[in-house]
Write a protein that holds these residues in place. Structure first.
Motif, PDB file in Angstrom:
ATOM      1  N   PRO A 210       0.821  -1.215   0.000  1.00 42.15           N
ATOM      2  CA  PRO A 210       0.000   0.000   0.000  1.00 42.15           C
ATOM      3  C   PRO A 210       0.856   1.267   0.000  1.00 42.15           C
ATOM      4  O   PRO A 210       0.315   2.374  -0.060  1.00 42.15           O
ATOM      5  N   TYR A 211       2.151   1.111   0.112  1.00 39.32           N
ATOM      6  CA  TYR A 211       3.009   2.283   0.306  1.00 39.32           C
ATOM      7  C   TYR A 211       3.506   2.847  -1.019  1.00 39.32           C
ATOM      8  O   TYR A 211       3.757   2.111  -1.973  1.00 39.32           O
ATOM      9  N   GLU A 212       3.650   4.174  -1.020  1.00 41.66           N
ATOM     10  CA  GLU A 212       4.139   4.867  -2.216  1.00 41.66           C
ATOM     11  C   GLU A 212       5.645   5.077  -2.165  1.00 41.66           C
ATOM     12  O   GLU A 212       6.239   5.513  -3.141  1.00 41.66           O
ATOM     13  N   PHE A 213       6.223   4.811  -1.033  1.00 45.11           N
ATOM     14  CA  PHE A 213       7.677   5.000  -0.900  1.00 45.11           C
ATOM     15  C   PHE A 213       8.206   4.026   0.137  1.00 45.11           C
ATOM     16  O   PHE A 213       7.438   3.476   0.948  1.00 45.11           O
ATOM     17  N   GLY A 214       9.518   3.839   0.091  1.00 40.62           N
ATOM     18  CA  GLY A 214      10.156   2.990   1.092  1.00 40.62           C
ATOM     19  C   GLY A 214      11.325   3.718   1.728  1.00 40.62           C
ATOM     20  O   GLY A 214      11.922   4.619   1.124  1.00 40.62           O
ATOM     21  N   TYR A 215      11.657   3.329   2.959  1.00 35.09           N
ATOM     22  CA  TYR A 215      12.726   4.010   3.695  1.00 35.09           C
ATOM     23  C   TYR A 215      14.072   3.347   3.429  1.00 35.09           C
ATOM     24  O   TYR A 215      14.176   2.120   3.380  1.00 35.09           O
ATOM     25  N   TYR A 216      15.075   4.189   3.295  1.00 33.56           N
ATOM     26  CA  TYR A 216      16.441   3.666   3.185  1.00 33.56           C
ATOM     27  C   TYR A 216      17.371   4.496   4.063  1.00 33.56           C
ATOM     28  O   TYR A 216      17.030   5.608   4.490  1.00 33.56           O
ATOM     29  N   THR A 217      18.529   3.925   4.306  1.00 35.33           N
ATOM     30  CA  THR A 217      19.547   4.581   5.147  1.00 35.33           C
ATOM     31  C   THR A 217      20.721   4.975   4.257  1.00 35.33           C
ATOM     32  O   THR A 217      21.145   4.183   3.408  1.00 35.33           O
ATOM     33  N   GLU A 218      21.206   6.162   4.479  1.00 39.86           N
ATOM     34  CA  GLU A 218      22.361   6.621   3.696  1.00 39.86           C
ATOM     35  C   GLU A 218      23.487   7.034   4.628  1.00 39.86           C
ATOM     36  O   GLU A 218      23.269   7.769   5.593  1.00 39.86           O
ATOM     37  N   ARG A 219      24.667   6.548   4.292  1.00 41.00           N
ATOM     38  CA  ARG A 219      25.878   6.980   4.990  1.00 41.00           C
ATOM     39  C   ARG A 219      26.759   7.640   3.929  1.00 41.00           C
ATOM     40  O   ARG A 219      27.034   7.037   2.888  1.00 41.00           O
ATOM     41  N   ARG A 220      27.159   8.822   4.207  1.00 42.05           N
ATOM     42  CA  ARG A 220      27.817   9.601   3.158  1.00 42.05           C
ATOM     43  C   ARG A 220      29.090  10.245   3.687  1.00 42.05           C
ATOM     44  O   ARG A 220      29.087  10.834   4.783  1.00 42.05           O
ATOM     45  N   VAL A 221      30.130  10.131   2.919  1.00 44.72           N
ATOM     46  CA  VAL A 221      31.401  10.772   3.262  1.00 44.72           C
ATOM     47  C   VAL A 221      31.837  11.607   2.066  1.00 44.72           C
ATOM     48  O   VAL A 221      31.720  11.149   0.921  1.00 44.72           O
ATOM     49  N   ARG A 222      32.295  12.824   2.335  1.00 39.09           N
ATOM     50  CA  ARG A 222      32.735  13.659   1.212  1.00 39.09           C
ATOM     51  C   ARG A 222      33.910  14.524   1.637  1.00 39.09           C
ATOM     52  O   ARG A 222      33.909  15.122   2.716  1.00 39.09           O
ATOM     53  N   HIS A 223      34.914  14.540   0.790  1.00 38.50           N
ATOM     54  CA  HIS A 223      36.027  15.484   0.956  1.00 38.50           C
ATOM     55  C   HIS A 223      36.016  16.370  -0.273  1.00 38.50           C
ATOM     56  O   HIS A 223      35.925  15.862  -1.403  1.00 38.50           O
ATOM     57  N   LEU A 224      36.077  17.644  -0.054  1.00 37.91           N
ATOM     58  CA  LEU A 224      35.846  18.564  -1.166  1.00 37.91           C
ATOM     59  C   LEU A 224      36.894  19.678  -1.155  1.00 37.91           C
ATOM     60  O   LEU A 224      37.182  20.259  -0.110  1.00 37.91           O
ATOM     61  N   ALA A 225      37.444  19.907  -2.324  1.00 36.62           N
ATOM     62  CA  ALA A 225      38.319  21.075  -2.497  1.00 36.62           C
ATOM     63  C   ALA A 225      37.683  21.946  -3.567  1.00 36.62           C
ATOM     64  O   ALA A 225      37.304  21.439  -4.632  1.00 36.62           O
ATOM     65  N   SER A 226      37.537  23.197  -3.260  1.00 36.64           N
ATOM     66  CA  SER A 226      36.918  24.068  -4.251  1.00 36.64           C
ATOM     67  C   SER A 226      37.642  25.405  -4.276  1.00 36.64           C
ATOM     68  O   SER A 226      38.199  25.849  -3.270  1.00 36.64           O
ATOM     69  N   GLY A 227      37.630  26.002  -5.438  1.00 35.90           N
ATOM     70  CA  GLY A 227      38.288  27.292  -5.588  1.00 35.90           C
ATOM     71  C   GLY A 227      37.375  28.237  -6.323  1.00 35.90           C
ATOM     72  O   GLY A 227      36.545  27.818  -7.139  1.00 35.90           O
ATOM     73  N   GLY A 228      37.504  29.495  -5.998  1.00 39.84           N
ATOM     74  CA  GLY A 228      36.676  30.493  -6.659  1.00 39.84           C
ATOM     75  C   GLY A 228      37.509  31.687  -7.034  1.00 39.84           C
ATOM     76  O   GLY A 228      38.450  32.056  -6.323  1.00 39.84           O
ATOM     77  N   LEU A 229      37.180  32.276  -8.143  1.00 38.04           N
ATOM     78  CA  LEU A 229      37.898  33.450  -8.628  1.00 38.04           C
ATOM     79  C   LEU A 229      36.853  34.490  -9.003  1.00 38.04           C
ATOM     80  O   LEU A 229      35.931  34.201  -9.772  1.00 38.04           O
ATOM     81  N   ARG A 230      36.983  35.678  -8.430  1.00 33.10           N
ATOM     82  CA  ARG A 230      36.023  36.731  -8.762  1.00 33.10           C
ATOM     83  C   ARG A 230      36.606  37.575  -9.889  1.00 33.10           C
ATOM     84  O   ARG A 230      37.536  38.347  -9.697  1.00 33.10           O
ATOM     85  N   LEU A 231      36.032  37.390 -11.070  1.00 30.96           N
ATOM     86  CA  LEU A 231      36.557  38.070 -12.249  1.00 30.96           C
ATOM     87  C   LEU A 231      36.159  39.534 -12.265  1.00 30.96           C
ATOM     88  O   LEU A 231      36.886  40.376 -12.781  1.00 30.96           O
ATOM     89  N   SER A 232      34.978  39.814 -11.747  1.00 32.46           N
ATOM     90  CA  SER A 232      34.562  41.205 -11.563  1.00 32.46           C
ATOM     91  C   SER A 232      33.664  41.210 -10.328  1.00 32.46           C
ATOM     92  O   SER A 232      33.499  40.180  -9.673  1.00 32.46           O
ATOM     93  N   GLU A 233      33.070  42.350 -10.041  1.00 26.90           N
ATOM     94  CA  GLU A 233      32.289  42.429  -8.801  1.00 26.90           C
ATOM     95  C   GLU A 233      31.174  41.399  -8.770  1.00 26.90           C
ATOM     96  O   GLU A 233      30.855  40.836  -7.729  1.00 26.90           O
ATOM     97  N   ASN A 234      30.609  41.080  -9.922  1.00 20.66           N
ATOM     98  CA  ASN A 234      29.451  40.189  -9.958  1.00 20.66           C
ATOM     99  C   ASN A 234      29.708  38.857 -10.642  1.00 20.66           C
ATOM    100  O   ASN A 234      28.810  38.025 -10.705  1.00 20.66           O
ATOM    101  N   ILE A 235      30.881  38.667 -11.201  1.00 23.67           N
ATOM    102  CA  ILE A 235      31.134  37.434 -11.970  1.00 23.67           C
ATOM    103  C   ILE A 235      32.151  36.567 -11.230  1.00 23.67           C
ATOM    104  O   ILE A 235      33.223  37.044 -10.852  1.00 23.67           O
ATOM    105  N   LEU A 237      34.043  32.605 -11.091  1.00 23.08           N
ATOM    106  CA  LEU A 237      34.345  31.330 -11.728  1.00 23.08           C
ATOM    107  C   LEU A 237      34.634  30.339 -10.600  1.00 23.08           C
ATOM    108  O   LEU A 237      35.460  30.618  -9.727  1.00 23.08           O
ATOM    109  N   LEU A 238      33.934  29.220 -10.598  1.00 24.06           N
ATOM    110  CA  LEU A 238      34.036  28.285  -9.482  1.00 24.06           C
ATOM    111  C   LEU A 238      34.475  26.923  -9.997  1.00 24.06           C
ATOM    112  O   LEU A 238      33.941  26.430 -11.004  1.00 24.06           O
TER     113      LEU A 238
END
Lengths: 467, 527
Positions: A210-235, A237-238
């Protein structure tokens, strides 16, 4: 025992009060002598506790307080959960001060003008446990660091640490961020794939469920390196690269509502704890002319990105993502009345021979109804009207329209006919340029969704964090 | 009536089979349930006061190590005040209890929070610590610690440190004058404050705040004691002087009380001193903040109506309301009106102890405000260095505002003070009499002709001693003839409710008497 004044004393009392009510003197310079003040005789001191001060050996009892006491007892737990969440943050801040953590940070990074913030966080959503947490942010001109923990029960845990280096690259403002993230959640819902999962042949529901969805368990690991450059006041690049793993399994404690009891075992793509580590890299360009980015503000926003994922260890799983977002907010009559429109489209394409885990399919976390649909293509249109009720309190009406499709080519009338709509109202409390608390009530075909967040706003606005 | 637990225990013992003993947990549970069931059926039981002199000074200035400086994290404080406080309050329906720093006679004793009761003829005695700074003043590179916006640090010829706040060029004398006057008026009420003087330096006028006196320890927590000060034991929300600050703020029109304004400072040599708590740097009182906000609103081309409901239903699209510049009789005074609504006055950001203001707290502060001699107004106005006509206007306006605040405080309770206890006089055939004074009648705020008093006598357990009596006053004096059923008691509680034109005031005044060989004596008072 205190003897009250005799007749003379009463006269003095009356006289004093009468003089207080009527006497008028002339303006005069200060003549009170500090020495005279210190020479006044002092009465004997009583011990510093309320009983000694009040001189009460037995407190009073009022029967009308009993009912209020019972009502207070009923609310004891939720009241104290909130109270201690905030007091805990205050205690943490005090400890940080006492342990000289700020000076140590400053010494470490040589940033004497640094500021440190500790915030309690509280998140409540319809049909989900309340999550309380703590966020600590260290901010200076060159270095930023944050730690965040959230707790909503033994199987609702998240922790994150982030280090941000700010500087210049070829005379342009640049930022480099390094972070690690861990999350364990056992109440995630899988509704199947497609806009109408029951009629989508890619899903195989267990006969008779009778169910429209089922439950699941998630284990998540993430290591992230990110860089950003502001080319102008509003622009901007990521660029970002993450190494992550998403392990998925059925939530066995849910019985007939577990995902493997609702869907035929083996038909749920990617439901495995053996999912490989993936390296995902993305490049994005953004134009954002809003003056304030943590609360409604006039301006334009355009963003586009492309990314690709490759597995570690030779697993057969790779994909590409491509998407864009555009929006604007325009003042109506006053700068504080804002009408905003936003359109978002996200797509993912697996490499030939790859089967994507369902968690990698596109969906729209910003949809303010229930975000239950996922597919290879997801589109969201939103309209908001925001105005100020009081200097620090804003109100909003909003409408969201969401649809998903297997591909752009297959997008057709079905996607429009079955489009999912959410209408709602929200209240936002501001402090300076930050949103302090937010309450959103969204009504959609799936029901009413209420989301309340208190505390520091998440500053994570980019895609890798939202996913 | 005996105590509730005693009743419940008797009831359980009587219903228990002989020879069996209930398990402790069951017994405790039964006792609790029984207490809840029985409690509403029981009557009021008054407190029992110790037969001892009232506390006039609290021993909270014993030497302590220097506590850590407390840094206020603004976002955390905002979350605390606007989110935690509101949520926790909404989920706690209990009434605020009595303040914890109130003595047996319903007063607040001297402590590190509240200075000695002023001498009547010298109400500002003790305000002056070091006086105005002595020239020459040399600017220091140190950062100001009081949190006063725009403050700069100077050291005077004696080596004393002052924080100087410049005058407002558009409104000469308004801000700095208000700082000096507000500081003195708060001191006259009993609060510990900074010493502020208006001075001239380099051709300009400044408000010179003598701060810090000793070591500044940062803003005082509004909701709890400091953990690192052993003398600080009482929840700050339960300090009457802080709860009742609502009335003082209403009187002086202090519409903003940012957390920086209540500060802790360590007085004395390190290790030999103690912590005191003072209002510091209140620079928006006497209508100054109200004037500045009104001016900013008038100058805002996108201003909208103050009405929250109108803002909501109009979706923020209501027309820009007309506005004229705020008018004041003199450029050196703020927008201080002579009328005010005390009940709805709320400082911003919320000052947490005010949430727990009880009628007794309000009455106490109303009395304090009522007894400030008018010449203090003149001296406060004089200290502002305003022109003479502005000084007179300020003193007169303060007097009118005081009347409104005091009347509001006196209406919260039956404003009766214990007067005189006459022993029995057998030669005239008279029993003992207890005289009370109605402060509202005495101050002319209401008439004795329309006032009556409902008098009830209770024993120590709250049981009624005879019938209630109606008493007619003579002027402001209410004379109670103590009946024979009362005279033989060791302890008697006299509850008197004032009625104005037949309508009872919200709370009774309660006087606790103890019998002595020479007659009764008052050992406790509650309003």
């Amino acid at each position: 025992m205190a003897r009250l004044p005799r007749a003379g004393g009463l006269g003095a009392l009356l006289g004093a009060l009468a003089i207080a009510a009527t006497a008028r003197g002339e303006a005069a310079p200060e003549v009170d002598d500090p020495a005279a003040a210190s020479n006044r005789s002092r009465p004997p001191a009583v011990p510093n506790d309320p009983v000694s001060i009040a001189g009460i050996e037995e407190t009073d009892f009022d029967p009308s307080d009993v009912g209020l006491g019972i009502a207070s007892g009923v609310l004891f737990v939720p009241r104290n959960v909130i109270d201690y969440a905030f007091r805990g943050a205050d205690l943490a801040a005090t400890l940080v001060n006492d342990r000289q953590l700020v000076p140590r940070y400053r010494d470490l990074f040589s940033t004497p003008s640094a500021r440190l913030y500790v915030f309690p966080t509280l998140f409540a959503e319809t049909d989900a446990p309340v999550s309380v947490g703590l966020r600590m942010i260290f901010d200076s001109r060159r270095i930023g660091a944050s730690q965040r923990v959230g707790f909503g029960g033994l199987n609702q845990v998240e922790a994150e640490t982030r280090l941000v280096l700010k500087g210049k690259l070829a005379e342009l403002p640049a930022v480099l961020s390094l972070e690690s993230y861990y999350e364990l959640v056992d109440n995630r819902r899988y509704y199947g794939i497609g806009l109408v999962p029951r009629s989508d042949l890619r899903n195989r529901f267990v006969d008779g469920t009778p169910y429209e969805f089922g439950y699941y368990t998630e284990r998540r690991v993430r290591h992230l390196a990110s860089g950003g450059l502001r080319l102008s006041e509003n622009i901007e690049l990521l660029m970002s690269t993450s190494l992550y793993r998403r392990q998925l399994e059925t939530t066995a404690t849910r019985g007939a509502e577990a995902v493997t009891a609702v869907f035929e075992p083996g038909t749920i793509p990617g439901l495995s704890t053996a999912n490989p580590y993936l390296v995902y890299s993305e490049v994005a360009a953004r134009f954002d002319s809003r003056r304030i980015r943590t609360r409604p503000s006039p301006g334009w926003l355009f963003e586009t990105y492309v990314g690709g994922a490759h597995p570690l260890g030779g697993a057969d799983l790779a994909y590409m993502r491509l998407g864009a977002r555009a929006g604007f907010a325009k003042p109506v009559m006053r700068q504080s009345n804002l009408f905003a429109l936003r359109f978002t489209v996200d797509g993912v394409t697996p490499a030939p021979g790859s089967e994507l885990p369902f968690v990698e399919l596109e969906h729209q976390t910003e949809y303010r109804g229930f975000d239950t649909r996922r597919d290879y293509l997801a589109m969201l249109s939103s309209a908001d009207y925001t105005w100020l009720l009081a200097p620090a309190l804003g109100m909003r009406f909003f409408a969201d329209a969401l649809t998903v499709a297997p591909s752009l080519r297959s997008f057709g009338a079905e996607q429009l006919q079955n489009m999912r709509l959410a209408l709602g109202i929200g209240l936002d409390a501001f402090s300076g340029e930050n949103t302090l608390a937010s309450m959103v009530l969204g009504v959609s075909g799936d029901g009413v969704r209420f989301v309340a967040t208190f505390g520091a706003p998440a500053t994570h606005g980019d895609r890798q964090h939202r996913k | 009536m005996t105590t509730i637990n005693h009743d419940a225990r008797d009831w359980i013992s009587a219903s228990r089979p002989r020879g069996s003993a209930p398990r402790p947990s069951l017994r405790a549970g039964l006792l609790g349930v029984a207490a809840l069931l029985v409690a509403p059926a029981c009557g009021y039981r008054p407190p029992r006061f110790v037969d001892a002199p009232p506390a006039l000074r609290v021993d909270d200035m014993t030497p302590v190590p220097v506590p850590a400086h407390r840094t206020l994290l603004a976002p955390l404080n905002d979350a605390n005040i606007y989110v935690r406080r509101e949520l926790v309050r909404a989920m706690d329906p209990r009434r605020a209890g009595d303040a914890g720093d109130v003595n047996a006679l319903d007063g607040v004793p001297e402590s590190s929070w509240f200075h000695r009761l002023p001498v009547f003829d010298k109400p500002l005695l003790g305000y002056r610590r070091d006086g105005a700074p002595v020239q020459p003043l040399i600017e220091s590179k140190d950062a100001p610690v009081s949190g006063l916006p725009g403050a700069r640090v100077f050291v005077d010829a004696r080596g004393l440190r002052f924080e100087l706040v410049p005058d407002d060029a558009e409104r000469p004398g308004m801000r700095i004058g208000a700082m000096a006057a507000t500081s003195r008026l708060l001191f006259a009420l009993g609060y510990r404050t900074d010493e502020v003087n208006v001075v001239e330096h380099a051709g300009s006028r400044f408000a010179a705040t003598r701060w810090p006196v000793g070591i500044d320890l940062g803003p005082t927590p509004q909701d709890r004691p400091r953990r690192d000060d052993p003398n600080d034991r009482l929840d700050h929300r339960d300090r009457r002087s802080l709860r009742a600050f609502k009335l003082a703020a209403a009187w002086l029109d202090i519409v903003h009380v940012p957390p920086r304004c209540l500060r802790d400072h360590y007085v004395g040599e390190p290790g030999k001193g103690h912590v005191e708590h003072a209002f510091v740097g209140i620079d928006g009182g006497l209508g100054v903040d109200r004037y500045q906000e009104r001016l900013a609103w008038q100058r805002d081309p996108e201003r909208s109506d103050d009405n929250l409901f109108l803002r909501m239903v109009s979706l923020g699209l209501s027309p820009v309301p007309a506005a004229s510049p705020p008018g004041t009789p003199f450029p050196s005074v703020g927008l201080l009106e002579d009328h005010l609504l005390v009940g709805s006055f709320k400082p911003s950001p919320p000052f947490e102890p005010i949430d727990r203001l009880t009628p007794g707290d309000a009455y106490w502060m109303a009395k304090r405000i009522a007894t400030v001699p008018p010449r203090v107004f003149q001296r406060a106005a004089f200290s502002s260095r305003m022109p003479n006509d502005a000084q007179r206007w300020l003193a007169r306006t303060l007097e009118e505002r005081r009347a409104a605040v005091v009347a509001w405080g006196y209406d919260r309770v039956s404003p009766l003070e214990a007067g005189f206890l006459h022993a029995a006089d057998p030669t005239r055939g008279r029993g003992p009499r207890f005289q009370l004074v109605d402060l509202a009648v005495m101050s002319g705020m209401t008439s004795s002709a329309t006032s009556r008093y409902d008098v009830r006598y209770l024993d120590a357990d709250g049981a009624a001693l005879g019938f209630a009596r109606a008493v007619v006053p003579v002027g402001a004096v209410v004379t109670l003839e103590l009946p024979a059923s009362v005279v033989s008691r060791e302890r008697v509680v006299v509850r008197v409710t004032a009625l104005r034109a037949g309508v009872p005031l919200p709370r009774a005044a309660e006087f606790h008497l103890v019998r002595r060989p020479s007659g009764f004596a008052v050992v406790g008072v509650r309003h």
